[in-house]
Every structure is written in C-alpha cells, then in structure tokens.
Design a protein around this motif. Sequence first.
Motif, PDB file in Angstrom:
ATOM      1  N   LYS A 202       2.056  -6.371  22.043  1.00 40.90           N
ATOM      2  CA  LYS A 202       2.204  -6.781  20.646  1.00 40.90           C
ATOM      3  C   LYS A 202       2.035  -8.288  20.538  1.00 40.90           C
ATOM      4  CE  LYS A 202       5.639  -4.845  18.523  1.00 40.90           C
ATOM      5  NZ  LYS A 202       7.023  -4.531  18.069  1.00 40.90           N
ATOM      6  N   VAL A 203       1.442  -8.724  19.444  1.00 39.25           N
ATOM      7  CA  VAL A 203       1.381 -10.138  19.109  1.00 39.25           C
ATOM      8  C   VAL A 203       2.219 -10.360  17.857  1.00 39.25           C
ATOM      9  CG1 VAL A 203      -0.081 -12.045  18.316  1.00 39.25           C
ATOM     10  CG2 VAL A 203      -0.894 -10.546  20.138  1.00 39.25           C
ATOM     11  N   LEU A 204       3.183 -11.272  17.940  1.00 41.65           N
ATOM     12  CA  LEU A 204       4.034 -11.605  16.801  1.00 41.65           C
ATOM     13  C   LEU A 204       3.550 -12.908  16.190  1.00 41.65           C
ATOM     14  CD1 LEU A 204       7.591 -10.834  18.265  1.00 41.65           C
ATOM     15  CD2 LEU A 204       6.124  -9.347  16.899  1.00 41.65           C
ATOM     16  N   VAL A 205       3.259 -12.876  14.899  1.00 47.77           N
ATOM     17  CA  VAL A 205       2.692 -14.027  14.213  1.00 47.77           C
ATOM     18  C   VAL A 205       3.669 -14.534  13.162  1.00 47.77           C
ATOM     19  CG1 VAL A 205       0.730 -14.895  12.873  1.00 47.77           C
ATOM     20  CG2 VAL A 205       0.390 -13.076  14.552  1.00 47.77           C
ATOM     21  N   SER A 206       3.759 -15.849  13.022  1.00 43.64           N
ATOM     22  CA  SER A 206       4.583 -16.442  11.962  1.00 43.64           C
ATOM     23  C   SER A 206       3.991 -17.787  11.566  1.00 43.64           C
ATOM     24  CB  SER A 206       6.038 -16.602  12.431  1.00 43.64           C
ATOM     25  OG  SER A 206       6.099 -17.307  13.660  1.00 43.64           O
ATOM     26  N   GLY A 207       4.442 -18.276  10.423  1.00 43.69           N
ATOM     27  CA  GLY A 207       3.885 -19.513   9.905  1.00 43.69           C
ATOM     28  C   GLY A 207       2.616 -19.245   9.118  1.00 43.69           C
ATOM     29  N   GLU A 208       1.928 -20.316   8.772  1.00 46.59           N
ATOM     30  CA  GLU A 208       0.714 -20.215   7.959  1.00 46.59           C
ATOM     31  C   GLU A 208      -0.515 -20.341   8.850  1.00 46.59           C
ATOM     32  OE1 GLU A 208      -1.138 -22.154   3.857  1.00 46.59           O
ATOM     33  OE2 GLU A 208       0.678 -22.989   4.757  1.00 46.59           O
TER      34      GLU A 208
ATOM     35  N   CYS B 291      -9.025 -14.432  16.646  1.00 42.69           N
ATOM     36  CA  CYS B 291      -8.695 -14.787  18.026  1.00 42.69           C
ATOM     37  C   CYS B 291      -7.503 -13.968  18.522  1.00 42.69           C
ATOM     38  CB  CYS B 291      -8.395 -16.280  18.113  1.00 42.69           C
ATOM     39  SG  CYS B 291      -7.717 -16.829  19.704  1.00 42.69           S
ATOM     40  N   LEU B 292      -6.459 -13.852  17.699  1.00 44.15           N
ATOM     41  CA  LEU B 292      -5.260 -13.124  18.100  1.00 44.15           C
ATOM     42  C   LEU B 292      -5.523 -11.627  18.234  1.00 44.15           C
ATOM     43  CD1 LEU B 292      -2.607 -14.928  15.869  1.00 44.15           C
ATOM     44  CD2 LEU B 292      -3.169 -15.356  18.259  1.00 44.15           C
ATOM     45  N   GLU B 293      -6.433 -11.106  17.430  1.00 45.95           N
ATOM     46  CA  GLU B 293      -6.735  -9.674  17.475  1.00 45.95           C
ATOM     47  C   GLU B 293      -7.395  -9.261  18.787  1.00 45.95           C
ATOM     48  OE1 GLU B 293      -9.045  -9.160  13.958  1.00 45.95           O
ATOM     49  OE2 GLU B 293      -7.302  -8.998  12.627  1.00 45.95           O
ATOM     50  N   ARG B 294      -7.906 -10.220  19.557  1.00 45.12           N
ATOM     51  CA  ARG B 294      -8.496  -9.900  20.864  1.00 45.12           C
ATOM     52  C   ARG B 294      -7.432  -9.452  21.857  1.00 45.12           C
ATOM     53  NH1 ARG B 294     -11.736 -15.553  21.896  1.00 45.12           N
ATOM     54  NH2 ARG B 294     -12.876 -15.657  19.907  1.00 45.12           N
ATOM     55  N   TYR B 295      -6.198  -9.885  21.616  1.00 45.49           N
ATOM     56  CA  TYR B 295      -5.168  -9.721  22.637  1.00 45.49           C
ATOM     57  C   TYR B 295      -4.215  -8.551  22.401  1.00 45.49           C
ATOM     58  CZ  TYR B 295      -6.924 -14.181  24.188  1.00 45.49           C
ATOM     59  OH  TYR B 295      -7.755 -15.172  24.641  1.00 45.49           O
ATOM     60  N   SER B 296      -4.330  -7.881  21.269  1.00 44.25           N
ATOM     61  CA  SER B 296      -3.480  -6.709  21.040  1.00 44.25           C
ATOM     62  C   SER B 296      -3.993  -5.920  19.846  1.00 44.25           C
ATOM     63  CB  SER B 296      -2.024  -7.132  20.796  1.00 44.25           C
ATOM     64  OG  SER B 296      -1.209  -5.989  20.609  1.00 44.25           O
ATOM     65  N   THR B 297      -3.788  -4.618  19.909  1.00 46.25           N
ATOM     66  CA  THR B 297      -4.108  -3.765  18.754  1.00 46.25           C
ATOM     67  C   THR B 297      -2.957  -3.763  17.756  1.00 46.25           C
ATOM     68  OG1 THR B 297      -3.240  -1.843  19.942  1.00 46.25           O
ATOM     69  CG2 THR B 297      -5.619  -2.268  20.104  1.00 46.25           C
ATOM     70  N   THR B 298      -1.826  -4.347  18.171  1.00 46.56           N
ATOM     71  CA  THR B 298      -0.654  -4.404  17.297  1.00 46.56           C
ATOM     72  C   THR B 298      -0.342  -5.857  16.957  1.00 46.56           C
ATOM     73  OG1 THR B 298       0.280  -2.409  18.312  1.00 46.56           O
ATOM     74  CG2 THR B 298       1.771  -3.790  17.020  1.00 46.56           C
ATOM     75  N   ILE B 299      -0.583  -6.218  15.710  1.00 49.30           N
ATOM     76  CA  ILE B 299      -0.270  -7.552  15.213  1.00 49.30           C
ATOM     77  C   ILE B 299       0.864  -7.413  14.195  1.00 49.30           C
ATOM     78  CG2 ILE B 299      -1.135  -9.639  14.109  1.00 49.30           C
ATOM     79  CD1 ILE B 299      -2.600  -9.068  16.671  1.00 49.30           C
ATOM     80  N   ALA B 300       1.997  -8.024  14.482  1.00 50.39           N
ATOM     81  CA  ALA B 300       3.157  -7.951  13.583  1.00 50.39           C
ATOM     82  C   ALA B 300       3.502  -9.340  13.088  1.00 50.39           C
ATOM     83  CB  ALA B 300       4.352  -7.321  14.296  1.00 50.39           C
ATOM     84  N   HIS B 301       4.080  -9.406  11.895  1.00 51.01           N
ATOM     85  CA  HIS B 301       4.453 -10.691  11.308  1.00 51.01           C
ATOM     86  C   HIS B 301       5.978 -10.801  11.243  1.00 51.01           C
ATOM     87  CE1 HIS B 301       0.438 -11.991   9.857  1.00 51.01           C
ATOM     88  NE2 HIS B 301       0.202 -10.694   9.907  1.00 51.01           N
ATOM     89  N   LEU B 302       6.500 -11.936  11.661  1.00 51.21           N
ATOM     90  CA  LEU B 302       7.937 -12.167  11.540  1.00 51.21           C
ATOM     91  C   LEU B 302       8.296 -12.315  10.067  1.00 51.21           C
ATOM     92  CD1 LEU B 302       8.754 -14.704  14.403  1.00 51.21           C
ATOM     93  CD2 LEU B 302       8.681 -12.206  14.462  1.00 51.21           C
ATOM     94  N   GLU B 303       9.458 -11.821   9.716  1.00 50.81           N
ATOM     95  CA  GLU B 303       9.924 -11.908   8.340  1.00 50.81           C
ATOM     96  C   GLU B 303      11.352 -12.421   8.299  1.00 50.81           C
ATOM     97  OE1 GLU B 303       9.437  -8.222   6.326  1.00 50.81           O
ATOM     98  OE2 GLU B 303       7.253  -8.168   6.561  1.00 50.81           O
ATOM     99  N   SER B 304      11.700 -13.009   7.180  1.00 54.18           N
ATOM    100  CA  SER B 304      13.042 -13.541   6.993  1.00 54.18           C
ATOM    101  C   SER B 304      14.079 -12.420   7.010  1.00 54.18           C
ATOM    102  CB  SER B 304      13.116 -14.296   5.662  1.00 54.18           C
ATOM    103  OG  SER B 304      14.447 -14.604   5.331  1.00 54.18           O
ATOM    104  N   LYS B 305      15.249 -12.721   7.570  1.00 58.23           N
ATOM    105  CA  LYS B 305      16.364 -11.777   7.546  1.00 58.23           C
ATOM    106  C   LYS B 305      17.297 -12.016   6.373  1.00 58.23           C
ATOM    107  CE  LYS B 305      16.627 -11.097  12.572  1.00 58.23           C
ATOM    108  NZ  LYS B 305      17.538 -11.137  13.743  1.00 58.23           N
TER     109      LYS B 305
END
Length: 265
Positions: free
Chosen positions: A209-215, A224-238
């Motif tokens: 999994k690749v976890l993405v945050s920020g802009e 570029c990030l999609e090369r490294y995983s089929t699962t791209i997730a975004h961090l979200e506020s709690k």
Amino acid sequence: MNYISEKFNIHFLPEYTLSAKAGFSKDVIAVTDKQLNLNLLLEYDAENPKLDATQILSLPFRYVKVVIPHQSLTFIPKEVFQEDRLSEYAPYLVEHVPNHIHTYEMKNLGIVAVFEYDLILYNRWKALFPDAEIFPEFCIILDQAQDLVPIRGSVLGVHFVSDHLVDLYLFQNGQFMLYNSFDVHFADDLNYYILNIIQQFSLTDQVSKVLVSGEIPNDTYRKCLERYSTTIAHLESKSKAHINKDIEGINFKKYNTLFDAILCE
C-alpha cells in the motif's frame, strides 16, 4: 481557499480554537468551535498574508494550536531514551543547538522523536501567539497512518510537505522502519528516493500500500506513486470537523494535519 461562516462571531472567541498549518510559502488557518463546526478556513501567502488573515491573526484567541514541519529528526527507542541527556542527540540534528531540541513520545510505536523545528516558522508563530501549543507535523502523519497499516506487508507513506519537500516513511509487517525528508523538484526525484528505500530494505518493486497525504503538486507525481502499488490510500483527519455544505467541493484531504491539530495534546 477563503471561507468565513456567517456564524463566525468574535464574541465567542473564548470558545474557539484557532488551528494553523505553518508552511514555507503558504499558511493555512482554521477556526472551529467546541462542536468542531468549521467557522473559518483561510489559505494565504505566508510572507504576504491577505487582509482577512491578518485580521484573524490579530484576535486574542484563547486556544491556538500550530502544526510546523520539522527541520531535522531522529528516533530513539523509548527504553534507551534519556531526557536529561538531550545534548548527546544534538549531533544527529542539523543545528546542533541543545536549547532548540524538542522531543515527542510516540507511545504506540515505542519510540521518542528527537527533533528541531524550522526556527523561522517556529519564531513567527510564537511571536503571534506566545502561548500557542506547537506540534511537529510528522507526529500527526504517523498517528493517522497507523490505522491503515496491516500486520503483513510493506506500506510506503508519502507526505507532501510543500511543492519541493516530501516526507517518506515505511512500515514493514506492522513495524515502523523509517521516516525521512527529501528535497524533490520533479517526479523523477521522488522516484529516485523511493527506489533507494526499496533497495535499502530489500523490498519488491510493488509494496502492499502507498499512503498519500498533503497536496500533490501535479499528476506526474501521482503516476509515479502508482508504479509502486495497486492500492493508493489517502490519510484523512480524525477530528471529524463539521464542514458547511457550501464548501463541500473543496479537497479537504490536503488539510488533514491542520484539522488534527485540534486533537493534539
């Protein structure tokens, strides 16, 4: 982004929390009430703030929480960390100035972060609000990420601090392995640093999994990030701040650390 709710009222200032995400080129501030209703959200040039921002920053907020990027950072296992020997950790940091060293215990990971803030950003906000609570951005990122880390597999985290600064972190089989910052000006730069991490930790070309945050600066970084995983997730506020329907079209994912400043203690 420029949003001020009709319900924002300076008479309720003692009940409001001003949250800020300090940046090198731009700042973002938010005002929430006790029920976490978003009453204000402003994004502005840090060196030349707009009038609305300067007016808000001149108000005497009782509760102020500011998230600031670190300048340098190292991690010490909790069992060997010694608070009274901070000067011994100074050589691992950029400035080597003991008086500017801060610590933050990350209990879930069993480590203590020893770090320095960027002093320009730190001093700017302390001048505005001397009693403000200031927190390092990485502690919020790692707290959000832990809920998305599986027990098996490798997870690569990519946090876009600014257009030219990226934090990369890694979990392997649920264990925290690395957190570091890199100057990135093109997607090829990001690709280079990710490949180095993959080689350093003997990972396969694809992580779980690749976890993405920020802009994200542009689509070339996303590809570029999609090369490294089929699962791209975004961090979200709690924090679950309540957003007015009139501004639902805004991408609030890039403000995940701003809103979670409310939860920091």
